[in-house]
Scaffold this motif. Structure first.
Motif, PDB file in Angstrom:
ATOM      1  N   ALA A 174       0.827  -1.202   0.000  1.00 38.04           N
ATOM      2  CA  ALA A 174       0.000   0.000   0.000  1.00 38.04           C
ATOM      3  C   ALA A 174       0.864   1.256   0.000  1.00 38.04           C
ATOM      4  O   ALA A 174       0.556   2.242  -0.691  1.00 38.04           O
ATOM      5  CB  ALA A 174      -0.936  -0.008   1.212  1.00 38.04           C
ATOM      6  N   VAL A 175       1.962   1.237   0.750  1.00 38.14           N
ATOM      7  CA  VAL A 175       2.873   2.392   0.771  1.00 38.14           C
ATOM      8  C   VAL A 175       3.448   2.638  -0.613  1.00 38.14           C
ATOM      9  O   VAL A 175       3.608   3.776  -1.059  1.00 38.14           O
ATOM     10  CB  VAL A 175       3.985   2.178   1.812  1.00 38.14           C
ATOM     11  CG1 VAL A 175       5.051   3.263   1.700  1.00 38.14           C
ATOM     12  CG2 VAL A 175       3.405   2.161   3.218  1.00 38.14           C
ATOM     13  N   GLN A 176       3.747   1.561  -1.339  1.00 40.01           N
ATOM     14  CA  GLN A 176       4.323   1.708  -2.676  1.00 40.01           C
ATOM     15  C   GLN A 176       3.338   2.308  -3.671  1.00 40.01           C
ATOM     16  O   GLN A 176       3.750   2.850  -4.702  1.00 40.01           O
ATOM     17  CB  GLN A 176       4.808   0.346  -3.178  1.00 40.01           C
ATOM     18  CG  GLN A 176       6.023  -0.179  -2.421  1.00 40.01           C
ATOM     19  CD  GLN A 176       6.423  -1.576  -2.845  1.00 40.01           C
ATOM     20  OE1 GLN A 176       5.593  -2.337  -3.366  1.00 40.01           O
ATOM     21  NE2 GLN A 176       7.677  -1.930  -2.625  1.00 40.01           N
ATOM     22  N   THR A 177       2.047   2.217  -3.388  1.00 38.97           N
ATOM     23  CA  THR A 177       1.056   2.813  -4.294  1.00 38.97           C
ATOM     24  C   THR A 177       0.808   4.294  -3.995  1.00 38.97           C
ATOM     25  O   THR A 177       0.051   4.943  -4.712  1.00 38.97           O
ATOM     26  CB  THR A 177      -0.289   2.061  -4.207  1.00 38.97           C
ATOM     27  OG1 THR A 177      -0.835   2.213  -2.886  1.00 38.97           O
ATOM     28  CG2 THR A 177      -0.106   0.586  -4.515  1.00 38.97           C
ATOM     29  N   VAL A 178       1.452   4.797  -2.929  1.00 38.19           N
ATOM     30  CA  VAL A 178       1.314   6.215  -2.600  1.00 38.19           C
ATOM     31  C   VAL A 178       2.266   7.016  -3.487  1.00 38.19           C
ATOM     32  O   VAL A 178       3.418   6.627  -3.668  1.00 38.19           O
ATOM     33  CB  VAL A 178       1.631   6.452  -1.111  1.00 38.19           C
ATOM     34  CG1 VAL A 178       1.627   7.938  -0.784  1.00 38.19           C
ATOM     35  CG2 VAL A 178       0.623   5.708  -0.251  1.00 38.19           C
ATOM     36  N   PRO A 179       1.826   8.119  -4.075  1.00 36.75           N
ATOM     37  CA  PRO A 179       2.713   8.892  -4.947  1.00 36.75           C
ATOM     38  C   PRO A 179       3.960   9.370  -4.208  1.00 36.75           C
ATOM     39  O   PRO A 179       3.900   9.773  -3.041  1.00 36.75           O
ATOM     40  CB  PRO A 179       1.849  10.078  -5.383  1.00 36.75           C
ATOM     41  CG  PRO A 179       0.446   9.643  -5.134  1.00 36.75           C
ATOM     42  CD  PRO A 179       0.483   8.703  -3.974  1.00 36.75           C
ATOM     43  N   GLY A 180       5.104   9.311  -4.908  1.00 31.78           N
ATOM     44  CA  GLY A 180       6.327   9.879  -4.384  1.00 31.78           C
ATOM     45  C   GLY A 180       6.449  11.342  -4.757  1.00 31.78           C
ATOM     46  O   GLY A 180       5.469  11.986  -5.144  1.00 31.78           O
ATOM     47  N   ASP A 181       7.672  11.847  -4.696  1.00 28.27           N
ATOM     48  CA  ASP A 181       7.881  13.247  -5.062  1.00 28.27           C
ATOM     49  C   ASP A 181       8.397  13.405  -6.485  1.00 28.27           C
ATOM     50  O   ASP A 181       8.738  14.504  -6.906  1.00 28.27           O
ATOM     51  CB  ASP A 181       8.845  13.921  -4.075  1.00 28.27           C
ATOM     52  CG  ASP A 181      10.207  13.248  -4.040  1.00 28.27           C
ATOM     53  OD1 ASP A 181      10.441  12.310  -4.849  1.00 28.27           O
ATOM     54  OD2 ASP A 181      11.044  13.644  -3.209  1.00 28.27           O
ATOM     55  N   GLY A 182       8.444  12.308  -7.236  1.00 23.56           N
ATOM     56  CA  GLY A 182       8.886  12.344  -8.619  1.00 23.56           C
ATOM     57  C   GLY A 182      10.351  12.039  -8.813  1.00 23.56           C
ATOM     58  O   GLY A 182      10.792  11.772  -9.936  1.00 23.56           O
ATOM     59  N   THR A 183      11.135  12.054  -7.725  1.00 25.92           N
ATOM     60  CA  THR A 183      12.572  11.829  -7.860  1.00 25.92           C
ATOM     61  C   THR A 183      12.875  10.427  -8.362  1.00 25.92           C
ATOM     62  O   THR A 183      13.731  10.234  -9.235  1.00 25.92           O
ATOM     63  CB  THR A 183      13.270  12.057  -6.506  1.00 25.92           C
ATOM     64  OG1 THR A 183      12.983  13.376  -6.042  1.00 25.92           O
ATOM     65  CG2 THR A 183      14.775  11.886  -6.641  1.00 25.92           C
ATOM     66  N   ASP A 184      12.156   9.448  -7.823  1.00 23.43           N
ATOM     67  CA  ASP A 184      12.453   8.061  -8.178  1.00 23.43           C
ATOM     68  C   ASP A 184      12.118   7.743  -9.626  1.00 23.43           C
ATOM     69  O   ASP A 184      12.710   6.831 -10.211  1.00 23.43           O
ATOM     70  CB  ASP A 184      11.720   7.104  -7.238  1.00 23.43           C
ATOM     71  CG  ASP A 184      10.227   7.379  -7.166  1.00 23.43           C
ATOM     72  OD1 ASP A 184       9.818   8.487  -7.556  1.00 23.43           O
ATOM     73  OD2 ASP A 184       9.472   6.489  -6.710  1.00 23.43           O
TER      74      ASP A 184
END
Length: 678
Positions: A174-184
């Motif tokens: 579930a954490v992995q489906t949360v949007p990041g900040d775009g860096t990755d």
């Protein structure tokens, strides 16, 4: 804060995944007809000095039910949790997985279907001490109606240790489906602009690597936005969203961009100046040009050919008419084409502004439209095949003769309109791009592009209107005209039978049978009735019955057939297949789409192409759009398409997808499969 939370929680959850295998704690589930909910933690006890717990609100939704994202869209509301009654709980931070777009009551919204877990970070007041959790949840779920679900989940954690790997894996996923900040994923948001009239939100993004933007989810307080339009290259991306509602004082903007590489969340400041026009973005003049070419090419598509035969018959009848009358007739036919295109554009705009879903050819998904068209075309065919002749009352004939000698100008107008109507189940080169640009643009852009499309379709009529002598150069009427009339009547009869076949696919066998019986009664009345009033009454009653039948007969449409070679389309199946190294071929088709049938017959069913599609490592998905399907329309709009045929190929070498043109060739398909393989 969300980005910090995600990066802080992920190492904790991963560490828990690698530790012991004791049973994790979970609340007793809340169950209703619409959902099942649990409060889960990766830890089954509080280890000494523990300050933060990883938890999740696990929601499983019944089929057809959905719930909402933090910004729900135009209707609905996000769920709320009140932790009153909890002990040794200082604070809770909730994360929101990337949503999807869905339709509720004709309005597109943001949220989740099937199942979703909302990861949470629980901060303890007294590290290492037991805690009692009480989550009072208020969650709105919607299907054909919306129901607020209110429930309480309780969970007590005592001193101890150990985790359950299965639950920790659920929270980690579930954490992995949360949007990041775009860096990755190498994605940055370069510019955000809202025009002075608050009509359009424009987002400009850049990526370091090739990817495709496939979703945009703005969160701007009470503001509401329409479906996004994507102009995405390999590294340059532009997203425009129509503004449906905007508060006078612009609230801060948060936006999530979902891509083929992952999702990223941004909290940008609004730009004072509009972004520069992308060199890859089509200009209105260019789109008008390809719309005109697309309309012109439609004249050679199988949809329009039967109606052009009617016009040829009219031209033959006008052989002895003055040039002025011939010019008037063909100009009226061109006006009929344009009138239908304008009407279609206005209807689609009205549906879009009311929150409905739109697309090219969607009227062929309507049983009412198909019944009416089948009735009209079959009556035309019976007339041309000599079953009956339409004779107007003397008073009417005298009045119409004042308009112009010979056939009625309104008949010419109707011929043009009918040609335009029957053109819509076909697609032609250039047409898809033009329609997508028109339906995603403003109202004036839509009308301009549809006008250009109509002018292209009407060009043969306009050419004859410019040179009426072309008609007068035809041979004089004779037996050959009777033969042509029979041939053309046969083509129209085949068109009517095809419409009945489509009607059967859309609504079931009952309506086609009713339409056929009513047409038979109307034709029989024309043959045996002596009085003109009786013939008109029979025809009127038959058409009334045809129009009323779709409103009274329940639909029992056939379930789309699947085969061992083709799987039913599911958007969610594409990304996992790519991750497994498979190639995915998507074919969006419909029984009413003659261009789709042409592609299938002459390209996709060829031995060399079918062998490439059906081999191991290739997943062939077929999306049947014969009947309305919001999931298929959402997929088309995700790819900036509003009509079919549409084919796309995905794979390790092309995770963003290779979009194929409307008209396929074997080499195009095989080359796309090779590119997707990498």
């Amino acid at each position: 804060m969300i980005q910090f939370f995600k990066h802080a929680l992920m190492p904790l959850v991963l560490a828990l995944c690698l530790t012991g295998a004791a049973q994790a704690d979970a609340s007793l589930p809340f169950e209703s007809e619409r959902l099942t909910a649990r409060l889960v933690t990766a830890e089954d006890g509080i280890a000494p000095d523990t300050q933060v717990l990883s938890a999740g609100l696990e929601i499983t939704l019944a089929d057809g039910w959905k719930t909402y994202w933090i910004s729900p869209g135009e209707v609905g509301y996000a769920h709320e949790i009140d932790w009153t009654g909890s002990h040794n709980l200082a604070d809770v931070e909730t994360m929101w997985p990337t949503p999807t777009r869905f339709e509720a009551f004709g309005i597109e919204n943001y949220g989740y279907a099937n199942a979703v877990t909302f990861p949470m970070k629980l901060m303890l007041e007294e590290p290492g001490a037991p805690t009692d959790l009480t989550a009072n949840v208020n969650m709105l779920v919607c299907a054909d109606l919306c129901v607020p679900e209110t429930f309480t989940l309780t969970l007590s954690l005592f001193e101890g240790g150990g985790v359950d790997r299965a639950t920790a894996d659920i929270i980690a996923h579930a954490v992995q489906t949360v949007p990041g900040d775009g860096t990755d994923i190498g994605l940055t948001l370069e510019s955000v602009y809202i025009d002075q009239n608050n009509e359009t939100l424009t987002l400009v993004a850049k990526s370091k690597n090739a990817l495709k933007i496939k979703g945009a989810f703005p969160d701007m307080g009470d503001a509401a936005f329409g479906p996004p339009r994507f102009e995405t290259g390999s590294t340059d991306h532009r997203v425009t969203l129509p503004v449906l509602n905007m508060p006078e004082d612009l609230p801060p903007l948060n936006v999530v961009l979902a891509s083929t590489a992952g999702a990223a969340a941004f909290s940008p400041d609004l730009s004072a100046a509009p972004p520069e026009t992308s060199a890859a973005a089509p200009t209105l003049l260019w789109v008008v040009g390809i719309a005109f070419l697309g309309g012109l090419i439609l004249n050679a598509m199988p949809c329009v050919l039967p109606v052009l035969t009617i016009k040829l018959t009219s031209a033959l009848k006008a052989h002895d008419q003055p040039q002025a009358r011939i010019r008037q007739g063909f100009l009226m036919s061109a006006l009929g084409v344009l009138a239908f295109m304008w009407s279609l554009a206005l209807i689609l705009l009205a549906i879009r502004f009311s929150g409905g879903q739109i697309g090219w050819g969607i009227q062929f998904q309507s049983p009412l439209f198909l019944s009416a068209m089948a009735g009209i075309v079959l009556l035309f065919a019976a007339n041309m095949l000599g079953a009956f002749e339409i004779t107007l009352p003397q008073k009417w004939a005298t009045g119409l003769s004042g308009i112009g000698k010979g056939p009625s100008l309104w008949g010419d107008f109707g011929t043009g309109a009918l040609a335009a109507v029957l053109a819509t189940p076909c697609s032609a080169p250039f047409l898809g791009t033009a329609v997508a640009f028109a339906l995603a643009g403003s109202a004036d852009v839509t009308l301009v592009v549809f006008t250009a499309l109509g002018l292209g379709l009407a060009l043969p009529y306009l050419l004859v209107a410019a040179r009426p002598s072309l008609v007068q150069a035809l041979p004089r009427p004779g037996q050959w005209m009777v033969t042509i009339k029979w041939v053309m009547g046969g083509l129209l009869a085949l068109t009517g039978l095809w419409l009945l076949f489509v009607l059967n696919s859309v609504s079931g066998i009952a309506l086609p049978v009713i339409v056929a019986i009513m047409i038979g009664i109307a034709v029989l009345a024309q043959v045996i009735a002596r009085k003109l009033a009786a013939r008109f009454a029979a025809a009127a009653l038959a058409m009334a019955a045809i129009l009323l039948a779709p409103l009274m007969v329940s639909s029992s449409a056939q379930v789309p057939e699947t085969s061992d070679n083709w799987a039913a389309f599911e958007r969610a199946a594409i990304d996992p297949a790519i991750a497994d190294g498979q190639i995915v071929f998507v074919d969006v088709t419909a029984d009413w789409c003659l261009s789709c049938k042409t592609n299938k017959r002459f390209v996709l069913d060829r031995d060399d192409v079918s062998a490439a599609l059906y081999r191991d490592g290739v997943l062939a998905l077929r999306a049947d759009w014969t009947r309305p399907d919001p999931k298929i329309l959402a997929y088309l709009q995700e790819n900036d398409r509003f009509g079919i045929p549409f084919n796309a190929v995905y794979g390790p070498g092309a995770p963003e997808g290779v979009m194929l043109p409307e008209i396929l060739t074997p080499s195009l398909v095989l080359d796309a499969l090779a590119k997707a393989a990498g």
